[in-house]
Design an enzyme around this catalytic site. Structure first.
Site, PDB file in Angstrom:
ATOM      1  N   GLY A   1      46.614  71.724 -29.544  1.00 37.75           N
ATOM      2  CA  GLY A   1      45.160  71.984 -29.532  1.00 37.75           C
ATOM      3  C   GLY A   1      44.677  72.338 -30.935  1.00 37.75           C
ATOM      4  O   GLY A   1      43.731  73.098 -31.103  1.00 37.75           O
TER       5      GLY A   1
ATOM      6  N   GLY B   1      40.924  72.058 -32.373  1.00 37.82           N
ATOM      7  CA  GLY B   1      39.858  72.857 -31.780  1.00 37.82           C
ATOM      8  C   GLY B   1      39.365  73.969 -32.695  1.00 37.82           C
ATOM      9  O   GLY B   1      39.794  74.099 -33.837  1.00 37.82           O
ATOM     10  N   GLN B   2      38.453  74.782 -32.150  1.00 37.86           N
ATOM     11  CA  GLN B   2      37.804  75.823 -32.964  1.00 37.86           C
ATOM     12  C   GLN B   2      38.821  76.770 -33.594  1.00 37.86           C
ATOM     13  O   GLN B   2      38.756  77.063 -34.779  1.00 37.86           O
ATOM     14  CB  GLN B   2      36.806  76.629 -32.112  1.00 37.86           C
TER      15      GLN B   2
ATOM     16  N   ASP C   1      47.265  67.371 -31.008  1.00 40.84           N
ATOM     17  CA  ASP C   1      46.055  67.409 -30.163  1.00 40.84           C
ATOM     18  C   ASP C   1      45.923  66.073 -29.459  1.00 40.84           C
ATOM     19  O   ASP C   1      46.532  65.078 -29.867  1.00 40.84           O
ATOM     20  CB  ASP C   1      44.808  67.689 -31.024  1.00 40.84           C
TER      21      ASP C   1
ATOM     22  N   ARG D   1      42.803  64.925 -29.251  1.00 35.84           N
ATOM     23  CA  ARG D   1      41.754  64.415 -30.141  1.00 35.84           C
ATOM     24  C   ARG D   1      42.362  64.029 -31.471  1.00 35.84           C
ATOM     25  O   ARG D   1      43.471  64.451 -31.811  1.00 35.84           O
ATOM     26  CB  ARG D   1      40.755  65.539 -30.458  1.00 35.84           C
TER      27      ARG D   1
ATOM     28  N   ASP E   1      49.625  64.811 -25.631  1.00 31.43           N
ATOM     29  CA  ASP E   1      48.970  65.329 -24.432  1.00 31.43           C
ATOM     30  C   ASP E   1      49.887  66.378 -23.828  1.00 31.43           C
ATOM     31  O   ASP E   1      50.977  66.050 -23.347  1.00 31.43           O
ATOM     32  CB  ASP E   1      48.725  64.174 -23.443  1.00 31.43           C
TER      33      ASP E   1
ATOM     34  N   TYR F   1      37.684  79.579 -15.226  1.00 30.39           N
ATOM     35  CA  TYR F   1      38.341  79.851 -16.519  1.00 30.39           C
ATOM     36  C   TYR F   1      39.006  81.234 -16.486  1.00 30.39           C
ATOM     37  O   TYR F   1      40.181  81.385 -16.852  1.00 30.39           O
ATOM     38  CB  TYR F   1      37.281  79.773 -17.615  1.00 30.39           C
TER      39      TYR F   1
ATOM     40  N   LYS G   1      42.969  82.174 -16.663  1.00 32.44           N
ATOM     41  CA  LYS G   1      43.528  83.042 -17.717  1.00 32.44           C
ATOM     42  C   LYS G   1      44.294  84.222 -17.109  1.00 32.44           C
ATOM     43  O   LYS G   1      45.354  84.610 -17.597  1.00 32.44           O
ATOM     44  CB  LYS G   1      42.410  83.551 -18.638  1.00 32.44           C
TER      45      LYS G   1
HETATM   46  P1  NAD Z   1      38.627  74.221 -28.242  1.00 29.85           P
HETATM   47  O1  NAD Z   1      38.057  73.604 -27.009  1.00 29.85           O
HETATM   48  O2  NAD Z   1      37.805  74.286 -29.468  1.00 29.85           O
HETATM   49  O3  NAD Z   1      39.999  73.509 -28.609  1.00 29.85           O
HETATM   50  C1  NAD Z   1      40.937  73.129 -27.637  1.00 29.85           C
HETATM   51  C2  NAD Z   1      41.661  71.901 -28.164  1.00 29.85           C
HETATM   52  O4  NAD Z   1      42.610  71.512 -27.178  1.00 29.85           O
HETATM   53  C3  NAD Z   1      40.734  70.700 -28.395  1.00 29.85           C
HETATM   54  O5  NAD Z   1      40.873  70.210 -29.705  1.00 29.85           O
HETATM   55  C4  NAD Z   1      41.180  69.692 -27.361  1.00 29.85           C
HETATM   56  O6  NAD Z   1      41.091  68.336 -27.803  1.00 29.85           O
HETATM   57  C5  NAD Z   1      42.631  70.106 -27.146  1.00 29.85           C
HETATM   58  N1  NAD Z   1      43.143  69.621 -25.858  1.00 29.85           N
HETATM   59  C6  NAD Z   1      42.494  69.571 -24.673  1.00 29.85           C
HETATM   60  N2  NAD Z   1      43.277  69.017 -23.733  1.00 29.85           N
HETATM   61  C7  NAD Z   1      44.454  68.730 -24.341  1.00 29.85           C
HETATM   62  C8  NAD Z   1      45.658  68.129 -23.896  1.00 29.85           C
HETATM   63  N3  NAD Z   1      45.795  67.717 -22.630  1.00 29.85           N
HETATM   64  N4  NAD Z   1      46.669  67.986 -24.776  1.00 29.85           N
HETATM   65  C9  NAD Z   1      46.527  68.389 -26.063  1.00 29.85           C
HETATM   66  N5  NAD Z   1      45.401  68.937 -26.552  1.00 29.85           N
HETATM   67  C10 NAD Z   1      44.375  69.103 -25.695  1.00 29.85           C
HETATM   68  O7  NAD Z   1      39.118  75.682 -27.820  1.00 29.85           O
HETATM   69  P2  NAD Z   1      39.296  76.962 -28.761  1.00 29.85           P
HETATM   70  O8  NAD Z   1      38.000  77.682 -28.780  1.00 29.85           O
HETATM   71  O9  NAD Z   1      39.943  76.595 -30.018  1.00 29.85           O
HETATM   72  O10 NAD Z   1      40.265  77.823 -27.839  1.00 29.85           O
HETATM   73  C11 NAD Z   1      41.664  77.830 -28.016  1.00 29.85           C
HETATM   74  C12 NAD Z   1      42.258  78.799 -27.010  1.00 29.85           C
HETATM   75  O11 NAD Z   1      41.706  80.111 -27.215  1.00 29.85           O
HETATM   76  C13 NAD Z   1      41.964  78.464 -25.538  1.00 29.85           C
HETATM   77  O12 NAD Z   1      43.061  78.830 -24.756  1.00 29.85           O
HETATM   78  C14 NAD Z   1      40.792  79.338 -25.205  1.00 29.85           C
HETATM   79  O13 NAD Z   1      40.725  79.615 -23.845  1.00 29.85           O
HETATM   80  C15 NAD Z   1      41.109  80.583 -26.012  1.00 29.85           C
HETATM   81  N6  NAD Z   1      39.932  81.399 -26.294  1.00 29.85           N
HETATM   82  C16 NAD Z   1      38.944  80.927 -27.104  1.00 29.85           C
HETATM   83  C17 NAD Z   1      37.825  81.727 -27.353  1.00 29.85           C
HETATM   84  C18 NAD Z   1      36.712  81.248 -28.258  1.00 29.85           C
HETATM   85  O14 NAD Z   1      35.687  81.940 -28.364  1.00 29.85           O
HETATM   86  N7  NAD Z   1      36.847  80.134 -28.937  1.00 29.85           N
HETATM   87  C19 NAD Z   1      37.728  82.992 -26.771  1.00 29.85           C
HETATM   88  C20 NAD Z   1      38.742  83.412 -25.908  1.00 29.85           C
HETATM   89  C21 NAD Z   1      39.851  82.620 -25.697  1.00 29.85           C
HETATM   90  N1  SER Z   2      34.415  82.200 -25.887  1.00 24.99           N
HETATM   91  C1  SER Z   2      35.033  81.954 -24.638  1.00 24.99           C
HETATM   92  C2  SER Z   2      34.080  81.375 -23.665  1.00 24.99           C
HETATM   93  O1  SER Z   2      32.906  81.647 -23.786  1.00 24.99           O
HETATM   94  C3  SER Z   2      35.601  83.239 -24.064  1.00 24.99           C
HETATM   95  O2  SER Z   2      36.878  82.964 -23.640  1.00 24.99           O
HETATM   96  O3  SER Z   2      34.491  80.661 -22.803  1.00 24.99           O
END
Ligand code: NAD
Ligand code: SER
Length: 312
Positions: free
Chosen positions: A10, A13-14, A36, A38, A54, A144, A148
């Site tokens: 992943g 992602g962000q 990823d 993507r 994947d 979600y 978690k």
């Molecule tokens: P994001 O959606 O920006 O990135 C997730 C990445 O996973 C994407 O690039 C997507 O293409 C990839 N992905 C999806 N399905 C996939 C698959 N089958 N195989 C491989 N890659 C795949 O999410 P994020 O914000 O970077 O979050 C990362 C983690 O942190 C997640 O577990 C999320 O729940 C957790 N989290 C994020 C936040 C936040 O505010 N960003 C807050 C709490 C928890």
């Molecule tokens: N930033 C995340 C959401 O809003 C919290 O896990 O889903």
């Protein structure tokens, strides 16, 4: 350089983009493989290996782990809260199966460590709203949050039963400028900066007094690395640690943005994400993380806003 081979799943992602860059500084670019579904994020191109993967394909994942001599996995692939409510089965399948695939492989290949983030979304309407503690009533109402919370207990199970050194943080909403957020309820706190610069106005999908726990990305990356580098005996929570940075409402961040963008205006049009936000705590007590491995955030709302505008 430390002798580890890390797979970030992943990575586009962000969080993945910034975490991969930070890990490459510590472990050496060649030792941190971004992966990823993507395509690769432009910030990662040319500075280390990337594989298209994947995480749902367990066999392919297993082959990669063996072929690349992977010793640690950071699993970031997930469907976040807002997107999850639109497709609950997809969110449940991805969020659960990805974790089980990684845990099984970690057990079989005796990986040194695994990282998997949880979220403040584990908490529900019956949890305390203010300074929500590590251990409390936890009854999530989003798919979600349910995924978690279940995931946290799978982590705890694999640690206790198979000695898999898996570590986890309950991130608050994350705010960053390098990569875009991926479908969360807290995404407004990133959108507002882009819209302020482009349009001088922002229509927020949450009401003005909706307080939520938030954190600036540099703090989240540092927390992740500090947790992962802490000696195993300091990690007493094997579900997931509460983690806090700041707490603010849309109106408060709007006022902060106004200091940097004169004439900025904000309107409010709450949508389905309001209900999700209402189910979460407004602030988090992370004293257990502070005590166990010395966590301390650096950024408050003012300092973060200043840094966001400097970098955008
Ligand atoms: P994001 O959606 O920006 O990135 C997730 C990445 O996973 C994407 O690039 C997507 O293409 C990839 N992905 C999806 N399905 C996939 C698959 N089958 N195989 C491989 N890659 C795949 O999410 P994020 O914000 O970077 O979050 C990362 C983690 O942190 C997640 O577990 C999320 O729940 C957790 N989290 C994020 C936040 C936040 O505010 N960003 C807050 C709490 C928890
Ligand atoms: N930033 C995340 C959401 O809003 C919290 O896990 O889903």
């Amino acid at each position: 350089m430390k002798q580890e081979k890390i797979l970030v799943i992943g990575a586009s992602g962000q969080i993945g983009v910034e975490l991969t860059l930070a890990l490459r500084k510590i472990y050496g670019a060649a030792n941190v493989i971004a992966s990823d579904l993507r395509e690769q994020n432009e910030l990662l191109i040319g500075n280390g290996p990337f594989v298209s993967l994947d995480v749902m394909n367990k066999e392919m994942l297993h082959v990669q782990v063996i072929r690349q001599n992977v010793t640690q996995i950071y699993l970031l692939a997930a469907i976040l809260s807002a997107t999850g409510e639109k497709n609950p089965h997809l969110a449940w399948n991805l969020n659960m199966q990805s974790l089980l695939n990684v845990l099984d492989i970690a057990k079989e290949e005796k990986l040194h460590k695994v990282y998997w983030p949880s979220s403040i979304a584990v908490f529900g309407p019956t949890s305390p709203k203010q300074n929500c503690p590590q251990q409390t009533i936890i009854e999530p109402t989003t798919v979600y949050g349910i995924s978690k919370y279940a995931g946290e207990f799978w982590c705890n199970y694999f640690y206790n039963k198979y000695n898999v050194d898996i570590r986890s943080l309950r991130y608050p909403g994350l705010i960053s400028y390098k990569s875009a957020p991926g479908g969360g309820t807290t995404d407004y706190a990133v959108e507002i900066f882009h819209e302020a610069l482009a349009e001088k106005t922002y229509e927020c999908f949450l009401d003005k007094d909706t307080y939520l726990p938030m954190m600036y990305m540099p703090d989240a990356i540092r927390a992740t690395i500090e947790l992962m580098e802490a000696p195993a005996e300091k990690i007493c929570v094997r579900t997931s640690y509460n983690l806090a940075g700041m707490s603010f409402s849309p109106e408060e961040i709007g006022n902060e943005v106004k200091k940097h963008v004169p004439g900025f205006t904000m309107t409010y049009k709450p949508d389905y994400r309001q209900q999700i936000a209402n189910s979460w705590p407004q602030s988090i007590d992370d004293s257990v993380a502070q005590k166990d491995w010395g966590w301390k955030p650096e950024y408050d709302l003012e300092k973060m806003t200043e840094d966001m505008f400097t970098n955008l």
